[in-house]
Motif scaffolding. Structure first.
Motif, short mmCIF file in Angstrom:
data_model
loop_
_atom_site.label_atom_id
_atom_site.label_comp_id
_atom_site.label_asym_id
_atom_site.label_seq_id
_atom_site.Cartn_x
_atom_site.Cartn_y
_atom_site.Cartn_z
N VAL A 47 55.90 87.07 75.38
CA VAL A 47 55.20 86.81 74.29
C VAL A 47 55.98 87.26 72.87
CG1 VAL A 47 53.11 87.03 72.90
CG2 VAL A 47 52.90 86.56 75.04
N GLY A 48 56.40 88.59 73.08
CA GLY A 48 57.04 89.17 72.04
C GLY A 48 58.61 88.46 71.78
N LEU A 49 59.17 87.78 72.99
CA LEU A 49 60.30 87.36 72.74
C LEU A 49 60.07 85.97 72.39
CD1 LEU A 49 62.12 88.09 76.34
CD2 LEU A 49 63.07 88.77 74.04
N ILE A 50 59.12 85.23 72.51
CA ILE A 50 58.96 84.05 71.76
C ILE A 50 58.61 84.37 70.26
CG2 ILE A 50 57.36 82.05 71.45
CD1 ILE A 50 59.07 81.96 73.86
N GLY A 51 57.84 85.26 69.94
CA GLY A 51 57.55 85.45 68.43
C GLY A 51 58.98 86.13 67.92
N SER A 52 59.73 86.60 68.42
CA SER A 52 60.98 87.23 67.70
C SER A 52 62.27 86.54 67.81
CB SER A 52 61.19 88.82 68.17
OG SER A 52 61.49 88.63 69.88
N ALA A 53 62.06 85.39 68.72
CA ALA A 53 63.32 84.36 68.96
C ALA A 53 63.97 84.02 67.81
CB ALA A 53 62.97 83.52 69.81
N PRO A 54 63.26 83.78 66.67
CA PRO A 54 64.01 83.07 65.42
C PRO A 54 64.40 84.59 64.91
CG PRO A 54 61.54 82.22 65.46
CD PRO A 54 61.70 83.46 66.57
N VAL A 271 64.89 97.16 54.46
CA VAL A 271 64.29 98.01 55.86
C VAL A 271 62.72 97.90 55.68
CG1 VAL A 271 63.83 100.00 57.13
CG2 VAL A 271 66.13 99.32 56.55
N VAL A 272 62.22 98.46 54.33
CA VAL A 272 61.01 98.69 53.96
C VAL A 272 59.98 97.25 54.13
CG1 VAL A 272 59.29 99.27 52.15
CG2 VAL A 272 61.21 100.93 53.02
N GLN A 273 60.62 96.20 53.45
CA GLN A 273 59.80 94.88 53.15
C GLN A 273 59.62 94.43 54.67
OE1 GLN A 273 61.48 91.17 53.53
NE2 GLN A 273 60.84 90.44 51.40
N GLN A 274 60.20 94.80 56.04
CA GLN A 274 59.89 94.47 57.34
C GLN A 274 58.94 95.47 57.96
OE1 GLN A 274 60.39 91.40 58.24
NE2 GLN A 274 61.46 90.80 56.58
N ALA A 280 54.85 90.76 61.37
CA ALA A 280 54.07 90.81 62.79
C ALA A 280 52.41 90.21 62.44
CB ALA A 280 54.03 92.33 63.32
N VAL A 281 52.03 90.62 61.51
CA VAL A 281 50.57 90.40 61.05
C VAL A 281 50.45 88.74 60.91
CG1 VAL A 281 48.81 90.58 59.39
CG2 VAL A 281 50.02 92.57 59.94
N ILE A 460 70.26 92.84 57.73
CA ILE A 460 69.63 94.12 58.52
C ILE A 460 68.13 93.67 58.40
CG2 ILE A 460 69.17 96.44 57.19
CD1 ILE A 460 72.16 96.32 56.33
N SER A 461 67.52 93.16 57.07
CA SER A 461 66.10 92.69 57.20
C SER A 461 65.69 92.14 58.21
CB SER A 461 65.91 92.24 55.91
OG SER A 461 64.54 91.94 55.78
N SER A 462 66.42 90.88 58.65
CA SER A 462 66.23 90.09 59.85
C SER A 462 66.30 90.92 61.22
CB SER A 462 67.00 88.98 60.02
OG SER A 462 66.86 88.30 58.79
N THR A 463 67.06 91.89 61.48
CA THR A 463 67.14 92.76 62.42
C THR A 463 65.78 93.66 62.84
OG1 THR A 463 69.70 92.79 62.17
CG2 THR A 463 68.57 94.28 63.77
N VAL A 464 65.40 94.22 61.43
CA VAL A 464 64.23 94.88 61.67
C VAL A 464 63.05 93.93 61.89
CG1 VAL A 464 62.76 96.48 59.99
CG2 VAL A 464 65.25 96.71 60.05
N SER A 465 63.11 92.81 61.23
CA SER A 465 61.95 91.93 61.55
C SER A 465 61.72 91.51 62.90
CB SER A 465 62.15 90.59 60.52
OG SER A 465 61.21 89.61 60.96
N ALA A 466 63.00 91.25 63.66
CA ALA A 466 62.92 90.85 65.04
C ALA A 466 62.51 92.06 65.70
CB ALA A 466 64.44 90.30 65.47
N LEU A 467 62.89 93.32 65.39
CA LEU A 467 62.53 94.35 65.93
C LEU A 467 61.02 94.76 66.24
CD1 LEU A 467 63.27 96.88 67.80
CD2 LEU A 467 63.49 97.94 65.50
N VAL A 468 60.36 94.45 64.85
CA VAL A 468 59.03 94.52 64.64
C VAL A 468 58.19 93.65 65.43
CG1 VAL A 468 57.16 94.61 62.83
CG2 VAL A 468 59.25 95.88 62.56
#
Length: 520
Positions: A47-54, A271-274, A280-281, A460-468
């Motif tokens: 589920v996390g992979l589907i959510g973070s795939a983009p 970093v902080v924005q993500q 995630a919410v 960088i923002s997208s990396t953090v977003s994908a991780l979150v």
């Protein structure tokens, strides 16, 4: 409104339509998670992979976007991105397995760089006094996309249980999530066609030494008597650059000593924005609201408020950004974010979960629900302990598929406090760092390196977003909601302290004046 202002507005709205498609793409999946999980029997990690795939896809896209935006130009790059959105939406709607859905969602992530290029383009064509408002149209369109996605999801969910003949003909009960994802095809195709209207970026044309074309492009968005002055400023900015024009040269300039403050600001914003946990919410909102004990229908309808409040807050930010400035909105917004997500954490920390005989009667449609008689009257003070006990008794699939009903009948918490705190968080984010990060990124970098710099920090923002996004369902599963949200609050506090020290006001300044202020 003068013709040049009207043109700037039209071009900004067209380009920002990509953010509407982004908003749809990011949120439509939230309505399908429960049904996709059931159809493909997904684990929390999947589920996390589907959510973070983009988010993973955009990590690949942004370096390519930096190259493309410099070599091919902002306009052509945006048109290529629109094609990615179309292909991703078609493929996701017809996905036959977890892997195929993941890869088409990943392909959609390649298009998520649209926000980065759009902010760059609008920042380059917008007159100084309109720049903040026009760049903010990105977040407005994104908010409209979020709201539309929640409304579409809720409408389809309601129709999935209908006895209407067309619902039966289209087998909507089993294909509803595919219609949720496929609706994106229409606006993506419209965006691709409208992009043919916009002019090429004057800043990019200057960077390429095509001054005459730049004047022609700039004359569409600036009064004729100001065009030459703007062209001279752009040329001077490029000439004074330490960059050689190559990607390596631009990176060298970005990490040079004179760019230290800009680097700190851009990194902290990204970093902080993500790490506010906003994405995630947005993506897992229905699942999270089910845990409040609202039930599936109420959880889906509550997500509509997320979209509406986010949109209204963005509009308010748009009306104030060029009046009060960027700094007070960012600092004040982040302080409110810390307070609101801390209250979310507190609300979940106070929650208890108890199975009663009456609850079992109300849940009679769940297979083997009588097995829960073994824990009747036992109070659980943690969602983690409660879920673990349920899973041991009913099994993973039963708990997963009936979580909405189970939490509705067993959860005891201050749902109103948590819901209001989440909505306050949504408002604070969309009032401050949500839209204003893109405004600031479009302002603080010089023409000479913005083609690499903006995609770099978006990366960088997208990396953090994908991780979150990947970790959120795992954190909720293993740490619980209270711990997850307090972690976000702690990270935002650190970012708030850094931005309080380094963030300067950029309101009313030309791009060249901003760079002079930050790099002296």
């Amino acid at each position: 409104m003068g013709s040049y202002k009207k043109n700037a507005f039209i071009y900004a709205v067209i380009v920002a339509l990509g953010s509407f498609v982004f908003g749809l793409d990011a949120v439509l999946i939230s309505g399908g998670f429960k049904f996709i999980t059931q159809e493909f029997n997904l684990t929390p990690s999947q589920v996390g992979l589907i959510g973070s795939a983009p988010g993973i896809g955009v990590l690949i896209a942004l370096p390519l976007t930096a190259f493309s935006s410099d070599k091919l130009g902002r306009k052509l790059t945006l048109q290529i991105i629109a094609v990615f959105y179309i292909v991703s939406a078609v493929g996701s709607a017809f996905a036959a397995s977890f892997l195929s859905l993941f890869w088409f969602r990943f392909l959609g992530g390649l298009a998520f760089s649209s926000v980065t290029i759009a902010s760059m383009y609008i920042g380059e064509i917008a007159p100084v006094k309109q720049r903040g408002k026009l760049v903010s149209t990105l977040q407005i369109n994104m908010g409209i996309g979020f709201t539309a996605a929640y409304l579409i999801n809720y409408w389809i969910l309601q129709k999935m249980g209908s006895d209407a003949q067309w619902v039966q003909d289209y087998n909507l009960a089993n294909t509803g999530w595919r219609w949720m994802l496929g609706i994106e095809i229409i606006p993506a195709m419209l965006w691709f066609l409208l992009l043919m209207i916009i002019p090429k970026s004057p800043a990019w044309l200057i960077y390429k030494g095509r001054t005459d074309e730049a004047k022609k492009s700039l004359s569409k968005v600036y009064p004729e008597n100001e065009v030459d002055t703007q062209i001279q400023r752009m040329v001077k900015s490029v000439e004074e650059s330490e960059s050689s024009g190559s990607t390596a040269g631009q990176l060298k300039e970005i990490f040079s000593k004179k760019m230290r403050v800009v680097l700190i600001l851009a990194f902290t914003l990204a970093v902080v924005q993500q790490f506010t946990g906003m994405n995630a919410v947005m993506i897992y909102a229905p699942t999270m609201f089910e845990q409040l004990g609202l039930g599936t229908d109420a959880a889906f309808s509550s997500t509509i408020w997320i979209g509406v409040i986010g949109l209204v807050s963005t509009l308010l930010s748009l009306s104030l950004i060029d009046k009060f400035g960027r700094r007070p909105l960012v600092i004040g917004g982040l302080a409110l974010i810390v307070l609101s997500i801390s209250m979310v954490s507190f609300g979940f920390k106070q929650a208890t979960y108890t199975v009663t005989e009456n609850a079992i009667v109300k849940m009679k449609d769940i297979p083997e629900i009588e097995k829960l008689n073994t824990i009747v009257g036992k109070e659980f003070d943690s969602d983690i302990k409660f879920k673990k006990s349920l899973t041991e008794i009913l099994g993973v699939e039963s708990v997963r598929d009936n979580s909405g009903v189970i939490f509705k009948e067993t959860a005891h918490m201050n749902s109103l406090l948590i819901l209001l705190s989440i909505l306050t968080f949504i408002a604070a984010f969309n009032f401050s760092i949500g839209p204003i990060m893109w405004v600031l990124l479009s302002e603080i970098f010089p023409i000479s390196n913005r083609g690499v710099a903006i995609p770099l920090f978006a990366l960088i923002s997208s990396t953090v977003s994908a991780l979150v996004q990947y970790l959120f369902p795992l954190e909720m599963e293993n740490f619980g909601a209270a711990t997850t949200f307090i972690i976000y609050a702690g990270i935002v506090v650190v970012g708030l302290a850094i931005l309080y020290k380094y963030l300067v006001e950029t309101k009313g300044l030309s791009l060249e004046e901003i760079q002079a202020k930050l790099t002296r």
